[in-house]
Design an enzyme around this catalytic site. Structure first.
Site, short mmCIF file in Angstrom:
data_model
loop_
_atom_site.label_atom_id
_atom_site.label_comp_id
_atom_site.label_asym_id
_atom_site.label_seq_id
_atom_site.Cartn_x
_atom_site.Cartn_y
_atom_site.Cartn_z
N ASN A 149 34.84 31.15 44.63
CA ASN A 149 35.27 30.61 43.34
C ASN A 149 36.09 29.35 43.56
O ASN A 149 36.31 28.94 44.70
CB ASN A 149 36.06 31.68 42.57
CG ASN A 149 37.27 32.14 43.35
OD1 ASN A 149 38.21 31.39 43.57
ND2 ASN A 149 37.23 33.37 43.83
N LYS B 4 19.27 33.34 58.12
CA LYS B 4 19.25 32.64 56.83
C LYS B 4 18.07 33.13 55.97
O LYS B 4 16.94 33.21 56.46
CB LYS B 4 19.11 31.13 57.13
CG LYS B 4 19.31 30.27 55.94
CD LYS B 4 19.17 28.81 56.33
CE LYS B 4 18.97 27.99 55.07
NZ LYS B 4 18.54 26.63 55.38
N ASP C 183 39.72 47.00 44.49
CA ASP C 183 40.78 46.25 43.84
C ASP C 183 42.08 46.40 44.65
O ASP C 183 42.54 47.52 44.89
CB ASP C 183 40.99 46.76 42.40
CG ASP C 183 41.90 45.82 41.64
OD1 ASP C 183 41.37 44.89 41.00
OD2 ASP C 183 43.13 45.98 41.72
N ILE C 184 42.62 45.28 45.10
CA ILE C 184 43.75 45.33 46.04
C ILE C 184 44.99 45.94 45.37
O ILE C 184 45.64 46.83 45.92
CB ILE C 184 44.05 43.92 46.61
CG1 ILE C 184 42.81 43.43 47.38
CG2 ILE C 184 45.28 43.95 47.51
CD1 ILE C 184 42.91 42.02 47.93
N PHE D 76 48.18 37.86 38.60
CA PHE D 76 47.79 36.63 37.90
C PHE D 76 46.55 36.89 37.06
O PHE D 76 45.68 37.65 37.48
CB PHE D 76 47.51 35.50 38.90
CG PHE D 76 48.77 34.77 39.29
CD1 PHE D 76 49.69 35.38 40.13
CD2 PHE D 76 49.04 33.51 38.79
CE1 PHE D 76 50.88 34.74 40.45
CE2 PHE D 76 50.23 32.86 39.11
CZ PHE D 76 51.14 33.47 39.94
N LYS E 220 45.51 43.95 31.55
CA LYS E 220 45.38 44.00 33.02
C LYS E 220 46.67 44.49 33.65
O LYS E 220 46.68 45.27 34.60
CB LYS E 220 45.07 42.60 33.58
CG LYS E 220 43.62 42.24 33.51
CD LYS E 220 43.37 40.86 34.11
CE LYS E 220 41.98 40.41 33.68
NZ LYS E 220 41.62 39.08 34.16
N LYS F 201 46.72 47.99 35.76
CA LYS F 201 46.96 47.98 37.21
C LYS F 201 48.42 48.26 37.56
O LYS F 201 48.84 48.09 38.69
CB LYS F 201 46.53 46.63 37.80
CG LYS F 201 45.03 46.35 37.66
CD LYS F 201 44.62 45.22 38.60
CE LYS F 201 43.24 44.69 38.25
NZ LYS F 201 42.81 43.62 39.17
#
Ligand code: CTP
Length: 397
Positions: free
Chosen positions: A211, A290, A306-307, A323, A337, A341
């Protein structure tokens, strides 16, 4: 934006001593960068340094008188150090360091050093033979043991054409060290883990999913926490940014590697700041070769762990700051969120807004926590980092 940035060193006064090394020519930039952060800068230059930079350019950059002689203004050697919050010697030659170590006061700069009672930062700059000389090293060791802070030197091309240890530290590292020395110390000895940047999920040896995160916000947070006295571990995905000095840096690539690194470091930590843009998906299989374009190819993905959700399972849950980079003014999504969490705070920003989001030095955020919402204007990511830590201190109090 420049105005907002000025708060970082606002009302701080730096006495910049410039001694006679070639790197003295870089100090005009140093003066400007310190002033950009709000500091007032008074320059004391040695006679030798005038061969490499002119007092006039320093006067223009600092918008202050530049001092050089012991005799041009009575008591300057006492008045200037008394008015300073910090003394920086850049470049610091073997001569000024050795004079400082031995209490020699034979010009304005060395006399200012002898009369000064506060923090001193030196940025040594000299040929590697001089730097390695045992007499010089003994002098350097002596002032460091008395609490003087050193930044650099670095290994690289030297002015004499040789290569070795002796290049003055980058101006940005000197500015960072100044910021660190002048910061409020409200996080002393706290272990803080910060994640930053994107992750990369490989599908074959040449392709990956990633990203647009640059890592800038996370690096700013890590530097700000370090400057306030914390022991920081910065766990970063791939980023072009310079590795900050004075913290533990762990380079990772994938979401899985980031999770492993966080798990390893989090047990001792009081705070986890998850500013990394962790990939939510990773390819189910990674091809060893490849993938050819004429092959029929369907990309199968699976969710990454998910950390934050892993961390909250631990017995000693740290204070968690997450964040939420959203497209649009969807603050409620960030609030959800945070609740889902079990975060203590979440920092919302709309990445579609000008000046916010990826690869820019600014951000416009809303800090959300159990006590309310703090909406900040457009400001540098360094200033956002300070505001996030300020808010954390407030709600923990
Ligand atoms: N995060 C995490 N582990 C992941 C993904 C995200 O710990 N595998 C963290 C991020 O670092 C951030 C917070 O969770 O602090 C919110 O991330 P974000 O991607 O905005 O939210 P998600 O919960 O993943 O939801 P969505 O992608 O649907 O917006």
């Amino acid at each position: 934006m420049r105005k907002k940035e000025r708060i970082l060193l606002k009302n701080k006064s730096v006495l910049l001593g410039i001694s006679g090394g070639v790197a003295a020519y870089k100090t005009v930039d140093l003066v400007r960068r310190l002033k950009d952060k709000g500091a007032s800068v008074v320059v004391v230059i040695t006679e030798a340094a005038k061969n490499f930079v002119t007092p006039l350019s320093l006067e223009v950059a600092s918008q202050n008188r530049v001092y050089s002689s012991l005799f041009e203004e009575p008591m300057a050697h006492i008045k200037l150090p008394v008015a300073a919050d910090l003394v920086v010697i850049a470049p610091a030659t073997a001569n000024i360091i050795s004079k400082f170590a031995n209490g020699i006061a034979d010009d304005l700069l060395s006399t200012c050093l002898l009369s000064y009672k506060g923090k001193v930062i030196i940025a040594p700059s000299m040929n590697w033979r001089m730097y390695e000389n045992p007499v010089f090293q003994e002098n350097l060791g002596k002032i460091l043991s008395l609490g003087v802070m050193q930044v650099g030197p670095e290994k690289g091309d030297l002015a004499c054409g040789e290569e070795g240890m002796g290049r003055m530290a980058d101006i940005s590292d000197i500015v960072e060290t100044v910021k660190g020395a002048l910061s409020r110390k409200d996080l002393v000895d706290e272990n803080i883990v910060v994640t930053a940047g994107p992750t990369r999920e490989h599908l074959d040896p040449v392709r990956f999913i990633s990203n647009r995160s640059s890592g800038k916000m996370g690096f700013s947070l890590a530097r700000a926490a370090r400057d306030r006295g914390a022991n920081v571990t910065l766990i970063s995905g791939p980023s072009q940014l310079k590795k900050p000095v004075g913290l533990t840096f762990i380079q990772v690539e994938t979401a899985g590697e980031m999770l492993d690194a966080v798990k390893e470091k989090i047990n001792d930590a009081k705070v986890l700041i998850m500013s990394a843009a962790v990939s939510d998906f990773t390819p189910v299989e990674k091809s060893k070769t490849k993938v050819e374009k004429d092959e029929k190819f369907t990309l199968k993905l699976r969710r990454t762990d998910d950390i934050i959700s892993e961390v909250i399972k631990s017995k000693r849950k740290p204070f968690i700051i997450g964040f939420a980079a959203e497209t649009g003014k969807n603050i409620n999504r960030a609030v959800e969120k945070m609740k889902k969490k079990k975060m203590d705070m979440i920092v919302f920003n709309d990445v579609t807004e000008p000046g916010s989001g990826f690869d820019v030095d600014t951000n416009r955020v809303v800090i959300i926590d159990k006590k309310g919402r703090t909406r900040l204007g457009l400001m540098s990511k360094d200033s956002v980092a300070e505001a996030v830590l300020d808010r954390m201190m407030k709600i923990r109090a």
